[in-house]
Design a protein around this motif. Structure first.
Motif, PDB file in Angstrom:
ATOM      1  N   ASP A   1     -11.868   0.637  -1.610  1.00  6.32           N
ATOM      2  CA  ASP A   1     -10.415   0.622  -1.567  1.00  6.32           C
ATOM      3  C   ASP A   1     -10.067   1.185  -0.190  1.00  6.32           C
ATOM      4  OD1 ASP A   1      -7.781   0.395  -2.176  1.00  6.32           O
ATOM      5  OD2 ASP A   1      -7.815   1.695  -3.947  1.00  6.32           O
TER       6      ASP A   1
ATOM      7  N   ASN B   1       0.833  -1.204   0.000  1.00  5.57           N
ATOM      8  CA  ASN B   1       0.000   0.000   0.000  1.00  5.57           C
ATOM      9  C   ASN B   1       0.874   1.263   0.000  1.00  5.57           C
ATOM     10  OD1 ASN B   1      -2.232   1.998   0.691  1.00  5.57           O
ATOM     11  ND2 ASN B   1      -3.365   0.089   0.440  1.00  5.57           N
ATOM     12  N   ARG B   2       0.355   2.374   0.489  1.00  8.60           N
ATOM     13  CA  ARG B   2       1.004   3.658   0.218  1.00  8.60           C
ATOM     14  C   ARG B   2       1.848   4.180   1.383  1.00  8.60           C
ATOM     15  NH1 ARG B   2      -3.601   3.037  -2.361  1.00  8.60           N
ATOM     16  NH2 ARG B   2      -3.578   3.551  -4.588  1.00  8.60           N
TER      17      ARG B   2
ATOM     18  N   GLN C   1      -7.164  -4.798   3.661  1.00 10.00           N
ATOM     19  CA  GLN C   1      -7.548  -3.867   2.593  1.00 10.00           C
ATOM     20  C   GLN C   1      -8.578  -4.562   1.710  1.00 10.00           C
ATOM     21  OE1 GLN C   1      -6.200  -0.755   2.330  1.00 10.00           O
ATOM     22  NE2 GLN C   1      -6.977  -0.090   0.336  1.00 10.00           N
TER      23      GLN C   1
ATOM     24  N   HIS D   1      -1.491 -10.072  -2.971  1.00 14.38           N
ATOM     25  CA  HIS D   1      -2.432  -9.232  -3.707  1.00 14.38           C
ATOM     26  C   HIS D   1      -3.335 -10.070  -4.634  1.00 14.38           C
ATOM     27  CE1 HIS D   1      -3.941  -5.542  -5.415  1.00 14.38           C
ATOM     28  NE2 HIS D   1      -3.120  -4.824  -4.664  1.00 14.38           N
TER      29      HIS D   1
ATOM     30  N   LEU E   1       3.843   3.362  -3.755  1.00 14.64           N
ATOM     31  CA  LEU E   1       2.843   2.286  -3.679  1.00 14.64           C
ATOM     32  C   LEU E   1       3.515   0.911  -3.805  1.00 14.64           C
ATOM     33  CD1 LEU E   1      -0.304   1.478  -3.837  1.00 14.64           C
ATOM     34  CD2 LEU E   1       0.048   1.444  -6.305  1.00 14.64           C
ATOM     35  N   HIS E   2       3.102  -0.009  -2.925  1.00 17.94           N
ATOM     36  CA  HIS E   2       3.446  -1.431  -3.046  1.00 17.94           C
ATOM     37  C   HIS E   2       4.935  -1.701  -3.286  1.00 17.94           C
ATOM     38  CE1 HIS E   2      -0.713  -2.342  -2.762  1.00 17.94           C
ATOM     39  NE2 HIS E   2      -1.056  -2.282  -4.026  1.00 17.94           N
TER      40      HIS E   2
ATOM     41  N   GLU F   1      -6.632  -8.075   1.289  1.00 17.35           N
ATOM     42  CA  GLU F   1      -5.200  -8.099   1.584  1.00 17.35           C
ATOM     43  C   GLU F   1      -4.968  -7.859   3.066  1.00 17.35           C
ATOM     44  OE1 GLU F   1      -3.470  -4.922  -0.907  1.00 17.35           O
ATOM     45  OE2 GLU F   1      -5.364  -5.016  -1.951  1.00 17.35           O
TER      46      GLU F   1
HETATM   47  C1  GAL Z   1      -4.560  -2.001  -4.034  1.00 16.24           C
HETATM   48  C2  GAL Z   1      -4.675  -0.541  -3.693  1.00 16.24           C
HETATM   49  C3  GAL Z   1      -5.337   0.140  -4.852  1.00 16.24           C
HETATM   50  C4  GAL Z   1      -4.589  -0.096  -6.139  1.00 16.24           C
HETATM   51  C5  GAL Z   1      -4.379  -1.571  -6.334  1.00 16.24           C
HETATM   52  C6  GAL Z   1      -3.492  -1.912  -7.514  1.00 16.24           C
HETATM   53  O1  GAL Z   1      -3.929  -2.688  -2.996  1.00 16.24           O
HETATM   54  O2  GAL Z   1      -5.404  -0.380  -2.500  1.00 16.24           O
HETATM   55  O3  GAL Z   1      -5.465   1.531  -4.596  1.00 16.24           O
HETATM   56  O4  GAL Z   1      -3.372   0.580  -6.097  1.00 16.24           O
HETATM   57  O5  GAL Z   1      -3.781  -2.136  -5.205  1.00 16.24           O
HETATM   58  O6  GAL Z   1      -4.077  -1.545  -8.711  1.00 16.24           O
END
Ligand code: GAL
Length: 378
Positions: free
Chosen positions: A279, A108-109, A316, A209, A133-134, A343
């Motif tokens: 989300d 996540n962020r 999530q 994921h 992100l991720h 997640e």
């Molecule tokens: C999720 C996240 C979303 C988006 C997605 C990937 O885990 O919460 O905002 O980034 O991954 O497309």
């Protein structure tokens, strides 16, 4: 003549009794096959785990990715309920929105890609502007090649993926040695156990994921799936999906899944928000540490049920709002909201949020995290 048919009868009964146990119990096994080469020439392997019910889970070494799960419906009909691709080019394409992979070092962020640890400020890659992100860019855990080894377990079959993320990779401090073990049990559960150690203080928050559609990957939508979440609270976010730090009640909001609702019931109320649908990160109800049920997802048509258990503080729920019809396994299109992710993890941006449980791993400590995806029918 009579004696002969009696003999035949006894023989058939004996044969039946001998054969039946084998017919029910498939052989538990792990197999490995080549899955092509990455653009950089790295060899990718596919690992298939089969349990004694004949249920199969598949993984690839790129991203220690959970890429297929073949489970029966209420009539025993099998379907693969995970989104993924038939080849490595698919996983390397921009259609791969983290399908089934191990996500990190921090999932996540992270706000503005920054955090300060032991007086030093780290700047991470901003791949979801203005945030990180991720786990970042080219060497986030979903993109690197992991080593796969079979491990012996009781009541199932297991594969352990190992990856050594060097100090400074994706600008995170410390050498991080990570193991992700997937066990397919004979009760049709996939148990994911994460383990990591470091030689410097560093943030770690790992998840899987996987995108699920219990009617089978490539089915139109998950809006008819019924969801229950064991969560009275969630972490509200700003416009860039960074939690404000508040822990708010779900009561009276479309996020209240304390009793079962279909995913589609109230999602329209969220489409125009910055989350674009579901989300959101939920705070799992728990008394102390240990594994608890976090979520239950049911597809009324097929009768397939997914129950999620974890020892993590958060989960999530992401309703596939960025899916765009990309072609996946068997050429099937993955339409908008045709799959969802559950997640299990620490809350987003925990590294900058002192009132969330810490994600800092220190030398001498062991990072452990468990997520169980249990499949059944009802
Ligand atoms: C999720 C996240 C979303 C988006 C997605 C990937 O885990 O919460 O905002 O980034 O991954 O497309």
């Amino acid at each position: 003549m009579k004696f002969l048919s009696m003999q035949k009868y006894v023989f058939s009964v004996l044969l039946f009794l001998l054969v039946i146990p084998f017919a029910i119990n498939a052989e538990e096994k792990m197999s490995r096959t080549p899955f092509g080469k990455t653009k950089q020439g790295g060899s990718v392997e596919k690992i298939t785990l089969t349990n004694n019910q004949g249920v199969k889970a598949e993984f690839i070494t790129r991203g220690a990715t959970f890429c297929a799960m073949h489970v029966p419906d209420k009539d025993g009909k099998m379907a693969d309920v995970l989104l993924g691709f038939d080849n490595i080019a698919g996983y390397e394409s921009d259609g791969n929105q983290y399908f089934g992979n191990t996500t990190g070092r921090v999932c996540n962020r992270i706000a503005k890609g920054q955090f300060t640890l032991d007086g030093k400020t780290y700047q991470l890659y901003l791949n979801d502007s203005p945030n990180h992100l991720h786990g970042g860019n080219g060497n986030s855990l979903d993109k690197v090649l992991w080593k796969a080894d079979e491990v012996a377990v009781e009541n199932g079959v297991a594969v352990k993926f190992t990856y050594h993320s060097p100090d400074g990779e994706e600008n995170y401090p410390g050498n991080l040695l990570i193991q992700v073990t997937y066990t397919l049990t004979n009760k049709n559960e996939v148990r994911i156990e994460y383990h990591a150690t470091t030689d410097q203080n560093t943030p770690v928050n790992l998840t899987n994921h996987a995108y699920f559609n219990l009617a089978g990957a490539g089915s139109d939508t998950v809006l008819g799936h019924e969801l229950t979440l064991n969560a009275d609270h969630y972490t509200p976010c700003d416009d860039t999906l960074i939690p404000t730090g508040e822990i708010a009640t779900v009561k009276g909001t479309p996020l209240d899944f304390t009793a079962a609702h279909t995913v589609g019931d109230r999602i329209d109320q969220l489409t125009e928000t910055s989350a674009l649908g579901y989300d959101h990160n939920f705070v799992i109800n728990r008394k102390g540490k240990g594994i608890v049920q976090a979520a239950r997802l049911r597809d009324p048509q097929s009768g397939r049920v997914l129950t999620v258990y974890t020892d993590q503080p958060g989960i999530q729920l992401y309703s596939g709002n960025f899916l765009k019809g990309q072609k996946g396994k068997g050429g099937k299109a993955y339409a908008y909201r045709s799959a969802l992710c559950l997640e299990t993890q620490h809350h987003p941006n925990s590294v900058n949020q002192p009132n969330f449980p810490s994600i800092i791993l220190r030398p001498g400590q062991e990072y452990r995290n468990v997520c169980i995806y249990a499949f059944s029918v009802e």
